[in-house]
Design a protein around this motif. Structure first.
Motif, PDB file in Angstrom:
ATOM      1  N   UNK A 114      72.580  55.524  47.174  1.00 21.03           N
ATOM      2  CA  UNK A 114      74.010  54.782  47.067  1.00 21.03           C
ATOM      3  C   UNK A 114      74.107  53.894  45.637  1.00 21.03           C
ATOM      4  N   UNK A 115      73.446  54.328  44.750  1.00 17.54           N
ATOM      5  CA  UNK A 115      73.365  53.548  43.378  1.00 17.54           C
ATOM      6  C   UNK A 115      74.507  54.093  42.644  1.00 17.54           C
ATOM      7  N   UNK A 116      75.486  53.105  42.068  1.00 12.58           N
ATOM      8  CA  UNK A 116      76.494  53.483  41.414  1.00 12.58           C
ATOM      9  C   UNK A 116      75.943  54.321  40.280  1.00 12.58           C
ATOM     10  N   UNK A 117      76.941  55.478  40.170  1.00 19.77           N
ATOM     11  CA  UNK A 117      76.365  56.646  39.021  1.00 19.77           C
ATOM     12  C   UNK A 117      76.448  55.946  37.485  1.00 19.77           C
ATOM     13  N   UNK A 118      77.261  54.894  37.379  1.00 17.52           N
ATOM     14  CA  UNK A 118      77.338  54.341  36.004  1.00 17.52           C
ATOM     15  C   UNK A 118      76.076  53.561  35.554  1.00 17.52           C
ATOM     16  N   UNK A 119      75.190  53.106  36.795  1.00 13.93           N
ATOM     17  CA  UNK A 119      73.980  52.530  36.460  1.00 13.93           C
ATOM     18  C   UNK A 119      72.835  53.640  35.971  1.00 13.93           C
ATOM     19  N   UNK A 120      72.875  54.794  36.340  1.00 10.33           N
ATOM     20  CA  UNK A 120      71.932  55.826  36.275  1.00 10.33           C
ATOM     21  C   UNK A 120      72.036  56.474  34.587  1.00 10.33           C
ATOM     22  N   UNK A 121      70.837  56.964  34.008  1.00 11.82           N
ATOM     23  CA  UNK A 121      70.635  57.361  32.741  1.00 11.82           C
ATOM     24  C   UNK A 121      70.139  58.732  32.752  1.00 11.82           C
ATOM     25  N   UNK A 122      70.310  59.475  31.780  1.00 12.74           N
ATOM     26  CA  UNK A 122      69.544  60.875  31.665  1.00 12.74           C
ATOM     27  C   UNK A 122      68.075  60.901  31.650  1.00 12.74           C
ATOM     28  N   UNK A 123      67.168  60.959  32.262  1.00  7.99           N
ATOM     29  CA  UNK A 123      65.812  60.833  32.045  1.00  7.99           C
ATOM     30  C   UNK A 123      65.433  61.627  30.821  1.00  7.99           C
ATOM     31  N   UNK A 124      66.082  62.571  30.266  1.00 12.36           N
ATOM     32  CA  UNK A 124      65.673  63.426  29.061  1.00 12.36           C
ATOM     33  C   UNK A 124      65.968  62.386  27.969  1.00 12.36           C
ATOM     34  N   UNK A 125      66.508  61.358  28.153  1.00 12.49           N
ATOM     35  CA  UNK A 125      66.778  60.379  26.770  1.00 12.49           C
ATOM     36  C   UNK A 125      65.671  59.233  26.981  1.00 12.49           C
ATOM     37  N   UNK A 126      64.809  59.281  27.874  1.00  6.19           N
ATOM     38  CA  UNK A 126      63.897  58.256  27.915  1.00  6.19           C
ATOM     39  C   UNK A 126      62.478  58.614  27.572  1.00  6.19           C
ATOM     40  N   UNK A 127      61.567  57.844  26.656  1.00  6.49           N
ATOM     41  CA  UNK A 127      60.427  58.309  26.260  1.00  6.49           C
ATOM     42  C   UNK A 127      59.625  56.988  26.336  1.00  6.49           C
ATOM     43  N   UNK A 128      58.323  57.438  26.807  1.00  4.17           N
ATOM     44  CA  UNK A 128      57.356  56.385  27.330  1.00  4.17           C
ATOM     45  C   UNK A 128      56.240  56.325  25.972  1.00  4.17           C
ATOM     46  N   UNK A 129      56.031  54.891  25.848  1.00  6.30           N
ATOM     47  CA  UNK A 129      54.619  54.538  24.904  1.00  6.30           C
ATOM     48  C   UNK A 129      53.688  53.952  25.708  1.00  6.30           C
ATOM     49  N   UNK A 130      53.098  53.088  25.282  1.00  7.45           N
ATOM     50  CA  UNK A 130      52.022  52.210  25.916  1.00  7.45           C
ATOM     51  C   UNK A 130      52.129  51.577  27.155  1.00  7.45           C
ATOM     52  N   UNK A 131      51.196  51.236  27.997  1.00  8.18           N
ATOM     53  CA  UNK A 131      51.111  50.595  29.154  1.00  8.18           C
ATOM     54  C   UNK A 131      51.414  49.115  28.731  1.00  8.18           C
ATOM     55  N   UNK A 132      52.332  48.458  29.089  1.00  7.68           N
ATOM     56  CA  UNK A 132      52.199  46.858  29.027  1.00  7.68           C
ATOM     57  C   UNK A 132      52.016  46.124  30.370  1.00  7.68           C
ATOM     58  N   UNK A 133      51.901  46.588  31.578  1.00  8.88           N
ATOM     59  CA  UNK A 133      51.811  45.952  32.779  1.00  8.88           C
ATOM     60  C   UNK A 133      51.736  46.913  33.778  1.00  8.88           C
ATOM     61  N   UNK A 134      51.108  46.369  34.983  1.00  5.95           N
ATOM     62  CA  UNK A 134      50.693  47.269  36.127  1.00  5.95           C
ATOM     63  C   UNK A 134      50.746  46.126  37.410  1.00  5.95           C
ATOM     64  N   UNK A 135      51.555  46.804  38.523  1.00  4.77           N
ATOM     65  CA  UNK A 135      51.601  46.293  39.630  1.00  4.77           C
ATOM     66  C   UNK A 135      51.087  47.146  40.716  1.00  4.77           C
ATOM     67  N   UNK A 136      51.053  46.632  42.090  1.00  2.08           N
ATOM     68  CA  UNK A 136      50.409  47.439  43.091  1.00  2.08           C
ATOM     69  C   UNK A 136      51.097  48.648  43.262  1.00  2.08           C
ATOM     70  N   UNK A 137      52.332  48.708  42.785  1.00  2.00           N
ATOM     71  CA  UNK A 137      53.219  50.105  43.130  1.00  2.00           C
ATOM     72  C   UNK A 137      53.924  50.475  42.141  1.00  2.00           C
TER      73      UNK A 137
END
Length: 418
Positions: A47-70
């Motif tokens: 039930x997240x407001x649609x205005x908060x959601x972005x198109x994943x096709x516009x997201x690009x990933x680079x190097x890992x900067x941190x890791x958690x348990x999940x």
């Protein structure tokens, strides 16, 4: 956040973006080939407001900067701007349990409603093909890594207090808006690129404060308030009553780390730390600035009612920082220009070593009671907007009375000194 350099080049034939010598891959390539492990019994609907959601096709990933348990955090690009991308569970959303989906939704909802200079800025979120949170990129790493990088020396005292003041202001804002963080610790505090200020992040365990009981043992044992911990074996998900003062206890541990550059209860395993805290054992305050010791003892008091509000802590730290020459012996101060934040891998050995050192000297603070505060007033409602900041009872004159010798010449809202 500024745009990327003008020499950014898109290499569509390789599905990559190269910027400032760094290579970024589109998010969707990470999940296109993954099997769909949909759980037919999971009827959870976001039930997240649609205005908060972005198109994943516009997201690009680079190097890992941190890791958690999940989760794992990447440096990324969104709409030609540098961002941090936190990916949960590393699986398609359909294969993730209901509990994690609920936690993700709560984190997105709460963080998106905040607007404070000392809280990580929300950019957007995705729920498909995977759960993902996008925030501003903090290039200064986190406070835990920063402290590790300067050991065994300590930070300049003025910088330590300045960082503590930034954290206190962030927490004051959250509590005024009925939000408990529940996982305040150095690894969740992020530094600006110039390493002069910090911002609070990771709202994975944050929630709105309610009158009813809340999940116990939420947080990290080393910074966990004793009233959250249960000394008796309990089933997963059991709840207890506590309130926003659990964050004040955690803040005391972070402040102690900032002053000493040591791990609280160093040499003890996590579970034994919780037992020690429950027995009113605290880290040593030996050799700490005498003006700060009463504040520490108040913040980590066994009785939550005896702990000050962050409004009071902010006033104290601001005046302490501005009205005195805050210095530390030169031999113990780190040369800030020589500090270099290392990669994630460089700290794994150091973290393990911290848990193997001999037990430190500790002092026992006088127990002031065990009654829990049951006066919290915020009602639970996952989807409403943040309400007008609520006014809490302020005991500033009483809290600061123990600093009378220091504040005799201070004019704090007309409450201290003449």
């Amino acid at each position: 956040m500024g745009s990327l350099a003008s020499d950014e080049r898109e290499l569509s034939c390789y599905d990559t973006v190269v910027s400032n010598g760094r290579t970024f891959l589109p998010l969707i390539t990470y999940y296109d080939a993954e099997e769909d492990d949909h759980d037919d019994d999971d009827d959870f609907v976001f039930s997240i407001d649609s205005s908060l959601l972005v198109d994943p096709q516009n997201v690009w990933l680079g190097k890992v900067t941190g890791e958690g348990s999940n989760s794992i955090v990447h440096e990324g690009i969104y709409q030609s701007k540098p961002v941090a991308v936190k990916i949960f569970q590393l699986h398609k959303t359909s294969g993730i349990s209901r509990r994690y989906k609920e936690n993700f939704q709560r984190e997105v909802t709460l963080l998106s409603r905040t607007n404070h200079e000392n809280i990580l800025k929300f950019v957007g979120a995705c729920i498909e093909p995977t759960m993902m949170l996008i925030t501003e990129l903090m290039r200064g790493s986190n406070l835990q890594k920063y402290l590790w990088s300067v050991r065994p020396k300590c930070l300049e005292l003025k910088l330590s207090i300045s960082f503590a003041l930034d954290i206190s202001r962030a927490m004051e804002y959250l509590h005024a808006n009925g939000i408990i963080h529940r996982d305040l610790k150095p690894s969740n505090v992020l530094l600006t690129e110039d390493k002069k200020h910090v911002k609070l992040g990771d709202f994975g365990l944050a929630r709105e404060e309610v009158v009813d009981d809340m999940t116990c043992e939420a947080g990290t044992y080393r910074w966990m308030a004793p009233e959250i911990f249960s000394q008796d074996p309990i089933p997963f998900g059991v709840k207890k009553h506590y309130d926003h003062k659990v964050d004040v206890y955690s803040f005391a541990m972070v402040l102690w780390e900032l002053l000493t550059n040591k791990v609280p209860f160093q040499g003890r395993r996590n579970i034994t730390v919780a037992y020690a805290a429950a027995k009113n054992i605290r880290p040593s305050v030996e050799d700490l600035p005498e003006e700060i010791v009463p504040l520490l003892k108040s913040c980590w008091a066994q009785d939550p009612k005896a702990r000050p509000e962050f409004t009071e802590i902010t006033v104290f730290l601001a005046n302490y920082l501005n009205s005195t020459e805050v210095i530390r012996p030169i031999s113990t101060v780190v040369d800030m220009e020589q500090v270099e934040i290392k990669s994630n891998k460089d700290y794994s050995a150091a973290e393990n070593k911290d848990n193997e050192i001999e037990k430190p000297y500790v002092v026992k603070i006088e127990e002031v009671g065990n009654n829990l505060n049951k006066d919290s007033s915020a009602a639970e409602n996952k989807h409403h907007e943040i309400k007008k900041p609520k006014k809490r009872n302020c005991y500033l004159p009483n809290f600061l009375s123990c600093f009378g010798h220091r504040f005799s010449s201070w004019k704090i809202f007309g409450l201290c000194g003449k």
